[in-house]
Each structure stands twice: as structure tokens, then as C-alpha cells.
Enzyme design. Structure first.
Site, PDB file in Angstrom:
ATOM      1  N   GLY A  91      56.313  40.262  46.201  1.00  0.00           N
ATOM      2  CA  GLY A  91      57.377  41.258  46.149  1.00  0.00           C
ATOM      3  C   GLY A  91      57.941  41.592  44.785  1.00  0.00           C
ATOM      4  O   GLY A  91      58.743  42.519  44.681  1.00  0.00           O
ATOM      5  N   GLU A 137      52.761  34.851  46.744  1.00  0.00           N
ATOM      6  CA  GLU A 137      51.846  35.896  47.249  1.00  0.00           C
ATOM      7  C   GLU A 137      52.042  37.220  46.501  1.00  0.00           C
ATOM      8  O   GLU A 137      52.281  38.262  47.118  1.00  0.00           O
ATOM      9  CB  GLU A 137      52.103  36.144  48.748  1.00  0.00           C
ATOM     10  CG  GLU A 137      51.951  34.938  49.645  1.00  0.00           C
ATOM     11  CD  GLU A 137      52.422  35.209  51.077  1.00  0.00           C
ATOM     12  OE1 GLU A 137      53.046  36.263  51.325  1.00  0.00           O
ATOM     13  OE2 GLU A 137      52.172  34.366  51.949  1.00  0.00           O
ATOM     14  N   ARG A 157      51.399  43.573  43.928  1.00  0.00           N
ATOM     15  CA  ARG A 157      51.684  44.630  42.949  1.00  0.00           C
ATOM     16  C   ARG A 157      51.839  44.097  41.517  1.00  0.00           C
ATOM     17  O   ARG A 157      51.292  44.677  40.575  1.00  0.00           O
ATOM     18  CB  ARG A 157      52.989  45.326  43.360  1.00  0.00           C
ATOM     19  CG  ARG A 157      53.319  46.574  42.551  1.00  0.00           C
ATOM     20  CD  ARG A 157      54.752  47.049  42.859  1.00  0.00           C
ATOM     21  NE  ARG A 157      55.038  47.116  44.271  1.00  0.00           N
ATOM     22  CZ  ARG A 157      54.784  48.165  45.059  1.00  0.00           C
ATOM     23  NH1 ARG A 157      54.292  49.258  44.535  1.00  0.00           N
ATOM     24  NH2 ARG A 157      55.056  48.119  46.348  1.00  0.00           N
ATOM     25  N   ARG A 160      51.047  57.120  47.228  1.00  0.00           N
ATOM     26  CA  ARG A 160      52.410  56.620  47.017  1.00  0.00           C
ATOM     27  C   ARG A 160      53.445  57.724  46.786  1.00  0.00           C
ATOM     28  O   ARG A 160      54.539  57.658  47.356  1.00  0.00           O
ATOM     29  CB  ARG A 160      52.442  55.585  45.890  1.00  0.00           C
ATOM     30  CG  ARG A 160      51.583  54.346  46.199  1.00  0.00           C
ATOM     31  CD  ARG A 160      51.757  53.244  45.160  1.00  0.00           C
ATOM     32  NE  ARG A 160      53.084  52.676  45.224  1.00  0.00           N
ATOM     33  CZ  ARG A 160      54.072  52.972  44.423  1.00  0.00           C
ATOM     34  NH1 ARG A 160      53.892  53.798  43.420  1.00  0.00           N
ATOM     35  NH2 ARG A 160      55.259  52.433  44.598  1.00  0.00           N
ATOM     36  N   CYS A 200      45.717  70.433  51.702  1.00  0.00           N
ATOM     37  CA  CYS A 200      46.546  71.415  52.390  1.00  0.00           C
ATOM     38  C   CYS A 200      47.777  70.765  52.999  1.00  0.00           C
ATOM     39  O   CYS A 200      47.916  70.679  54.226  1.00  0.00           O
ATOM     40  CB  CYS A 200      45.728  72.109  53.471  1.00  0.00           C
ATOM     41  SG  CYS A 200      44.189  72.726  52.802  1.00  0.00           S
ATOM     42  N   TYR A 230      48.299  49.378  45.503  1.00  0.00           N
ATOM     43  CA  TYR A 230      48.594  50.281  46.617  1.00  0.00           C
ATOM     44  C   TYR A 230      48.208  51.709  46.251  1.00  0.00           C
ATOM     45  O   TYR A 230      48.905  52.665  46.587  1.00  0.00           O
ATOM     46  CB  TYR A 230      50.078  50.179  47.013  1.00  0.00           C
ATOM     47  CG  TYR A 230      50.461  48.763  47.345  1.00  0.00           C
ATOM     48  CD1 TYR A 230      50.003  48.178  48.513  1.00  0.00           C
ATOM     49  CD2 TYR A 230      51.216  47.990  46.465  1.00  0.00           C
ATOM     50  CE1 TYR A 230      50.312  46.859  48.811  1.00  0.00           C
ATOM     51  CE2 TYR A 230      51.526  46.664  46.750  1.00  0.00           C
ATOM     52  CZ  TYR A 230      51.068  46.109  47.930  1.00  0.00           C
ATOM     53  OH  TYR A 230      51.366  44.808  48.222  1.00  0.00           O
TER      54      TYR A 230
HETATM   55  C1  LIG Z   1      52.211  43.000  50.974  1.00  0.00           C
HETATM   56  C2  LIG Z   1      52.483  41.559  51.055  1.00  0.00           C
HETATM   57  C3  LIG Z   1      52.584  40.792  49.882  1.00  0.00           C
HETATM   58  C4  LIG Z   1      52.486  41.384  48.501  1.00  0.00           C
HETATM   59  O1  LIG Z   1      53.608  42.151  48.176  1.00  0.00           O
HETATM   60  P1  LIG Z   1      53.770  42.704  46.689  1.00  0.00           P
HETATM   61  O2  LIG Z   1      55.024  43.468  46.728  1.00  0.00           O
HETATM   62  O3  LIG Z   1      52.595  43.536  46.394  1.00  0.00           O
HETATM   63  O4  LIG Z   1      53.859  41.511  45.781  1.00  0.00           O
HETATM   64  C5  LIG Z   1      52.767  39.436  50.024  1.00  0.00           C
HETATM   65  N1  LIG Z   1      52.882  38.853  51.247  1.00  0.00           N
HETATM   66  C6  LIG Z   1      52.802  39.574  52.389  1.00  0.00           C
HETATM   67  C7  LIG Z   1      52.931  38.878  53.679  1.00  0.00           C
HETATM   68  C8  LIG Z   1      52.601  40.941  52.330  1.00  0.00           C
HETATM   69  O5  LIG Z   1      52.548  41.642  53.466  1.00  0.00           O
END
Ligand SMILES: *Cc1c(COP(=O)(O)O)cnc(C)c1O
Length: 404
Positions: free
Chosen positions: A229, A263, A266, A302, A332, A360
Site C-alpha cells: 500500500g 506485500e 506499486r 488508471r 470511442c 497497475y
Molecule cells: C493489491 C494488493 C497489494 C499491493 O498493493 P500496493 O498498493 O500495490 O502496494 C498487497 N496486498 C494485497 C492483498 C493486495 O490486494
């Protein structure tokens, strides 16, 4: 403009446009920067595959020892094809099918991030039928506001993700009583493009209080997964530096003896890639000046989906007066724009560089308007590797049939 030592104009001439270009050096250095603050800590960085699932990109991370966060069986297959280690894979997602569970159990993944009680019941059954025990972490919804776009906020009560914080202990107790489930961890993921540290810390606070409650019930976890995130700079955002973020988490953890999982998606790839596109037509009208380019919302969704901002520059800027352009694609749909009101000095045929297009971007591409998907390239020094060939029009309907 260059990607490492390769001129973008040469790449566009040789490989055509639209075309995604990633830098191996940027991917590598970003991953290493994330790890810097974690050297003395038992940890695993699981790249969120959905941000950029290209095999070339995954192979760079696999060589660096990364783990992977997957959300489908397709992503697991990609990780394995790219040389990633299934033992470093965590499997998130609210809708895992029995087949996906079986494939992941056969591959021997590190952990399932279970998102509901029903999923837990199914996983126990599937593992039982295979004579296996599934390693599990519950994705808990800490009900914190990630202060990001509503479409990418996932840690609020009203989101579909995770098990409600209030229900977590009861679901863990159920899990503990299941024969084919082995409790390994706790997991959360509160959203994406988060630009402050505080929501992460608020979430971890709640997770740690849950871990205490679980310990009181004789349930111990060996890892905490804090999710992904962290945001990046598209425009003028100031997301936390990796070391500030990891430092704040380690402080909150206060030397608790657990393995720490991350995790990020981005943050590892977003600013390691650009999308190259050519200006097809300039179209002045009474109210607006349009620059119609050969990339569109099917290549980069996006802006249309989130009203997201991507900086757009000319590969070879012209001197002289600028005009404010709507940068739009050929599709279109009025929503088919890549940028509004961009001050540029353009001529037809110019090459534009859409920045921050590593995450993304290609992963959300579609074939809408029967447009073939773009090529993808990884530059390594002066070397240019095509890591995805441009799709051929004939590929688009090979699986379709005319009625007799
Ligand atoms: C999409 C997602 C992420 C990655 O999120 P980012 O904002 O790209 O870091 C991590 N964990 C889970 C469960 C996700 O769905």
C-alpha cells in the site's frame, strides 16, 4: 530521454508504440532500498504480482530473493514460470476457488491469507482431501481509513476484504480446531497509494492487540504480514521513504519475535516504467485542443478508472510556446483520456513519455475496441530486452468461432 543507456526514441522506432519500458536498475535498486532497513530482521518482501505480472519483471525480483503476493492461480503460474520460489508465496484474495487452493497446496506456498470463515472451511476440506495441512494467516480488517481513493481503500468495515476485527478471535479459534489448517500468521492490507505512515501504524496497533488476545487463547502466530500500500509520487504526493516506513513498523513491533512480511506492489515498480506513445493527430477545436495519441485507456486505464494523474512529457521537447492539450486515445469513450490540460509544444508524430507507468498499467490492459496489447521492454544498461511481444491482431480472435 533515456531508459538507463537506451534512448527512448530508438526504442520506439525499433519496437513501435504504444510500448511499456521498464528499467532493470530501477526495479533492482527500489527493491534493495526497501530491504535496507530490514537487514537485522527476519522478513520477507512479497512483491504484489498484480501491480506488474510480466515474467521479465517477476524474474528480476525472483533473482533478488523476493517473495510474491498472489491473488489468483494465474499469478501463481506466472511466479513459477518466472523462476520465483513458491515457498515464498502468499495467496491473498476473497474468492479463491477449490482448484486454485489445490494448485497452491501442490506448489507448497508459504501461506494462504484467508479472507472469510467460509473460505477457511473450504480450505480445510480441500487440504483434507489431499492429505495436506494448509498454512494459514487470517486477513483481518482493522477498520482504519487509509485516506486514499475509495476504489483502492480496502481496510474499512464496509469493504469486501478480510475478516472483521471483532470476529477475528472466534475465526482463529475455529481454525485452531481444524485438522487440516495450521495457523501461521496474521495479515492485513488496508489499501493502496497511501502517502502517510499513520494508517499503517494504526492498523498494526490493532493487529498487535489481536495477537495479544490470541496468545491469551493459546494461539500463537509466527509471522505478521503488514500488507502493501505504500504510495509513490505521480505528481506532488510525498509518500514516506521506505526506511521511515519500515522504521516506524519496527518500533511499533517493539522486538516482538515474529517474522515480518510485506506485500508492496506499486512502490516497487510504479516509477520504474514509462509508457511510450506517438502523437497521431493534433485536433484544435473551439473549446479544447486535443492531442490524439496511439495509446488509450485499454493500455493505461488508471486515468479513466480513478481519474489518476500521470505526468506526460515529450521525449524530445521542442522549444517555443506551449499549448494546453487534452491527451486522448483513439477509443470511442469520452473517458478515454490520459491527461487533461497539459502544457506542451507538440507536432504530429512526436513521441510522448507517460511517466510512473510501471504499476497497475499494463497489468490492467484490455483489448477494448479490438486493440492489440502493447509491447513491454526491460532495459538493462544499453541492452533492450523485449519481455512481451506486441500482440498481433490475429491473436485477438483465435479462440472465437463463427456460427455455422
Ligand atoms: C493489491 C494488493 C497489494 C499491493 O498493493 P500496493 O498498493 O500495490 O502496494 C498487497 N496486498 C494485497 C492483498 C493486495 O490486494
Amino acid at each position: 530521454m533515456h531508459a538507463e543507456d537506451a534512448p527512448l526514441a530508438t526504442i520506439a522506432e525499433t519496437h513501435g508504440t504504444p510500448c511499456y519500458v521498464y528499467s532493470k536498475k530501477a526495479l533492482t535498486e527500489t527493491f534493495q532500498r526497501f530491504e535496507t532497513g530490514l537487514q537485522n530482521v527476519d522478513h520477507l518482501i512479497c512483491f504484489a504480482v498484480k501491480a506488474n505480472p510480466n515474467l521479465g519483471v517477476l524474474s528480476v525480483f525472483a533473482k533478488l530473493g523476493a517473495g510474491f503476493d498472489i491473488v489468483s492461480g494465474g499469478e501463481l503460474a506466472r511466479v513459477i514460470a518466472a523462476g520465483g520460489d513458491p515457498k515464498k508465496v502468499v495467496f491473498s484474495g476473497v474468492g479463491k476457488t477449490a482448484e486454485e487452493m489445490r494448485d497452491a497446496l501442490i506448489a507448497g506456498i508459504f501461506c494462504f491469507n484467508v479472507e472469510s470463515q467460509s473460505e477457511l472451511v473450504r480450505l480445510n476440506q480441500v487440504a483434507g482431501e489431499m492429505g495436506k495441512v494448509a498454512p494459514v494467516s487470517l486477513r483481518v480488517n482493522p477498520n482504519v481509513d487509509a485516506k486514499t481513493h475509495p476504489y483502492i481503500s480496502t481496510g474499512l468495515k464496509n469493504n469486501k476484504f478480510g475478516v472483521a476485527f471483532e470476529d477475528a478471535v472466534a475465526v482463529y479459534q475455529q481454525a485452531a480446531a481444524m485438522d487440516n489448517i495450521d495457523i501461521h500468521g496474521v495479515d492485513c492490507h488496508i489499501g493502496s497509494q497511501i502517502t502517510e505512515v499513520s494508517p499503517f501504524i494504526d492498523a498494526l496497533d490493532r493487529i498487535l492487540s489481536l495477537v495479544d488476545q490470541l496468545e491469551a487463547e493459546n494461539i500463537t502466530v509466527s509471522h505478521i504480514d503488514v500488507g502493501g500500500g505504500i504510495g509513490i509520487t505521480y505528481d506532488d504526493e510525498t509518500p514516506p521513504a521506505f526506511d521511515a516506513y519500515t522504521q516506524a513498523i519496527l518500533e511499533k513491533l517493539n522486538q516482538k519475535k515474529v517474522k515480518l512480511l510485506f506485500e508492496p506492489g506499486r512502490a516497487l515498480v510504479g516509477n520504474a516504467g514509462v509508457l511510450l506513445t506517438k502523437v497521431e493527430y493534433l485536433k484544435p477545436t473551439d473549446s479544447k485542443n486535443f492531442a490524439i495519441v496511439d495509446a488509450a485507456m485499454n493500455d493505461l486505464m488508471r486515468p479513466a478508472l480513478y481519474d489518476a494523474y500521470h505526468n506526460i512529457v515529450a521525449a524530445t521537447p521542442r522549444i517555443g510556446e506551449t499549448t494546453n492539450y487534452e491527451i486522448v486515445g483513439p477509443i470511442c469513450e469520452t473517458g478515454d483520456f490520459l491527461g487533461h490540460d497539459r502544457a506542451l509544444n507538440l507536432a504530429e508524430g512526436d513521441l510522448l513519455v507517460i511517466e510512473s507507468a510501471g504499476a497497475y498499467a499494463m497489468s490492467m490492459a484490455s483489448n477494448y475496441n479490438s486493440r492489440a496489447k502493447a509491447a513491454e521492454i526491460i532495459v538493462d544498461g544499453a541492452q533492450v530486452h523485449v519481455v512481451r511481444e506486441r500482440e498481433k491482431i490475429s491473436d485477438l480472435f483465435t479462440t472465437e468461432k463463427r456460427l455455422p
